[in-house]
Design an enzyme around this catalytic site. Structure first.
Site, PDB file in Angstrom:
ATOM      1  N   LYS A  74       0.832  -1.203   0.000  1.00 30.12           N
ATOM      2  CA  LYS A  74       0.000   0.000   0.000  1.00 30.12           C
ATOM      3  C   LYS A  74       0.866   1.254   0.000  1.00 30.12           C
ATOM      4  CE  LYS A  74      -3.749   2.191   2.631  1.00 30.12           C
ATOM      5  NZ  LYS A  74      -4.681   2.045   3.768  1.00 30.12           N
ATOM      6  N   SER A 149      -9.116   2.576   2.455  1.00 27.01           N
ATOM      7  CA  SER A 149      -8.155   3.296   1.647  1.00 27.01           C
ATOM      8  C   SER A 149      -7.143   2.393   0.958  1.00 27.01           C
ATOM      9  CB  SER A 149      -7.406   4.311   2.522  1.00 27.01           C
ATOM     10  OG  SER A 149      -6.687   3.674   3.560  1.00 27.01           O
ATOM     11  N   SER A 173      -9.611   0.306   6.842  1.00 24.89           N
ATOM     12  CA  SER A 173      -9.044   0.336   5.492  1.00 24.89           C
ATOM     13  C   SER A 173      -8.380  -0.942   5.003  1.00 24.89           C
ATOM     14  CB  SER A 173      -8.060   1.504   5.366  1.00 24.89           C
ATOM     15  OG  SER A 173      -8.752   2.730   5.403  1.00 24.89           O
TER      16      SER A 173
END
Length: 477
Positions: A74, A149, A173
């Site tokens: 990420k 996210s 997330s």
């Protein structure tokens, strides 16, 4: 192929690490123009790493447990020598000089980094668009968001661009995009997986993880793959003051074994009434809950901890853990180049009373939860209030006929960041139009082993591993 199988085949020379990475990169070349899962792909680095691992294996040198297994990282998680943009023009050219702890550990285990996966700006959102990169799309329907996210991580794993990926979870997330992408994702107990350093840059020192809310965890196609990643990235580190010591006798992979017969399981579909839920989600999750009683031998009853809606408290805690001085200076410099709702958040005039009210309510939520969980082994909820929705918005403004704020579809995830408990999401089922819906499985404080065991039992009863987005078949993948 799942990560457990890939790792085994590579170690036993049934598969070449170079062959694996070439296959995944070829898949990325076809899918990335559509899905935009990776904001900064690193194909040459991946090939170089795979060649070195292959050379070591052929020479009989010892290799790590993830040798040759591809992984996405990420873009809020620091990677030495690889851009970490965080979806913001403020960091468009930021290249960290050190790895996050979890990246260090994945590298030491022999994992091959495919690149950085896309995020909304600084992760202040549950979707997958930002001002810098193309919007990440959901493989199940490319008109819709994969959630965020950890948006790119969800889209990548759901479409087979690697068997698993790193996500981070400050309000859901890891669980949000896992649920919206038909994956398994787990937020382990606070402190199990160390956090360091977060995003940092001397120009904007205020941007970093939400220290008491944030978790880093796996997003995978199987429960076993998530456990495998946790076995690598979890464990104490002195750079994180919240880190937990290693628990005697605890083994992530062994936690998958055992049954659930006789366990007391609670479920709630609406936290006692304040959380509106889409009718499709309600039906699918209700059917999934029945599996625990009918097929897994649990004693299931409807119950909830009984707290008042902690929505405002959560955002108060987020603001309290944001360097408002540093980020407000950033906002003044970037202006309209920042995401509108992030600008609005930074312009909010928070009071000391709002911050202390948030802390007091957080304590109240935690006290309600531990008292409740002493009566039950597990708590089940929907992961999200709605199925995936269209890209470009922060969330629906109407749920089940009720007008809501754009982030209220997240009512089921963020309370577990306030308490720090282990929580996972597993695919509960799919809507009639083929959209994934998640079931959230919550354990007691430090009850990670129970969450994994329950997840593995549910997966065995309602397997999802071989269900892939129709997009892949259309593209001949």
């Amino acid at each position: 192929m799942d990560a457990v199988t890939l790792a085994k085949h590579i170690r036993t020379k049934k598969l070449s690490p170079v062959e694996v990475i070439d296959a995944v990169l070829a898949r990325m070349e076809k899918l990335e123009p559509i899905l935009h899962a990776f904001c900064t792909p690193t194909p040459e680095l991946a090939r170089k790493t795979a060649k070195k691992i292959e050379k070591d294996i052929m020479a009989g040198k010892p290799v790590g447990p993830l040798a040759g297994v591809p992984v996405g990282i990420k873009d809020l998680v620091c990677t030495k020598g690889i851009k970490t943009v965080s979806g913001s023009w403020a960091y468009a050219d930021f290249v960290p000089d050190e790895d996050d702890v979890v990246v260090e550990r994945l590298k030491e285990a022999g994992a091959v980094i495919l690149g950085k996966t896309n995020v909304p700006e600084f992760g202040y959102s549950g979707v997958g668009h930002n001002p810098v990169f193309p919007t990440t799309r959901n493989p199940w329907n490319t008109d819709l968001t994969p959630g965020g996210s950890s948006a790119g991580s969800g889209a990548a794993v759901a479409s087979g661009m690697g068997p698993f990926a790193i996500g981070s979870d400050g309000g859901g997330s890891v669980r949000i995009p896992s649920a919206h992408s038909g994956l398994y994702g787990m937020k382990a107990s606070m402190g199990r997986v160390p956090l360091y350093p977060g995003v940092k840059d001397e120009r904007y020192p205020g941007v970093s993880s939400w220290e008491s809310l944030e978790h880093i965890g796996p997003m995978a196609r199987t429960v076993a793959d998530a456990a495998l990643m946790l076995s690598i990235i979890a464990g104490p580190d002195d750079r994180d003051r919240h880190t937990l010591p290693k628990e005697e006798g605890f083994d992530w992979m062994k936690s998958l074994k055992g049954d659930l017969k006789g366990l007391k399981v609670a479920y709630t579909l609406d936290w006692g009434g304040y959380a509106p839920v889409d009718k499709r989600v309600r039906k699918i999750v209700t059917d999934a809950v029945k599996v625990f009683e009918r097929d897994l031998g649990c004693k299931v009853e409807e119950a909830n901890p009984g707290w008042s809606n902690p929505y405002e408290a959560f955002w108060g805690m987020v603001a309290r853990e944001t360097d408002l001085r540093g980020m407000r200076a950033m906002e003044k410099k970037l202006g309209e180049k920042m995401t509108p709702h992030v600008r609005d958040f930074l312009k909010t005039e928070w009071t000391a009373e709002q911050f202390t009210d948030a802390m007091v309510q957080r304590k109240a939520v935690n006290n309600k939860m531990w008292r409740f969980m002493r009566k039950y082994d597990l708590l089940l909820t929907p992961t999200l209030a709605v199925p995936p929705f269209e890209v470009g918005i922060q969330g629906p403004t109407v749920i089940d006929g009720k007008e809501v704020e754009p982030f209220e579809w997240l009512h089921f995830t963020y309370p577990l960041n306030l308490t720090g408990q282990p929580a996972a999401t597993a695919p509960a089922g799919w809507t009639d139009d083929g959209l994934p819906v998640g079931l959230q499985i919550i354990g007691r404080h430090l009850g990670d082993a129970m969450v994994l065991r329950a997840s593995a039992c549910f997966e065995a009863a309602r397997p999802w591993k071989n269900r892939w987005p129709p997009l892949l078949e259309k593209m001949g993948l």
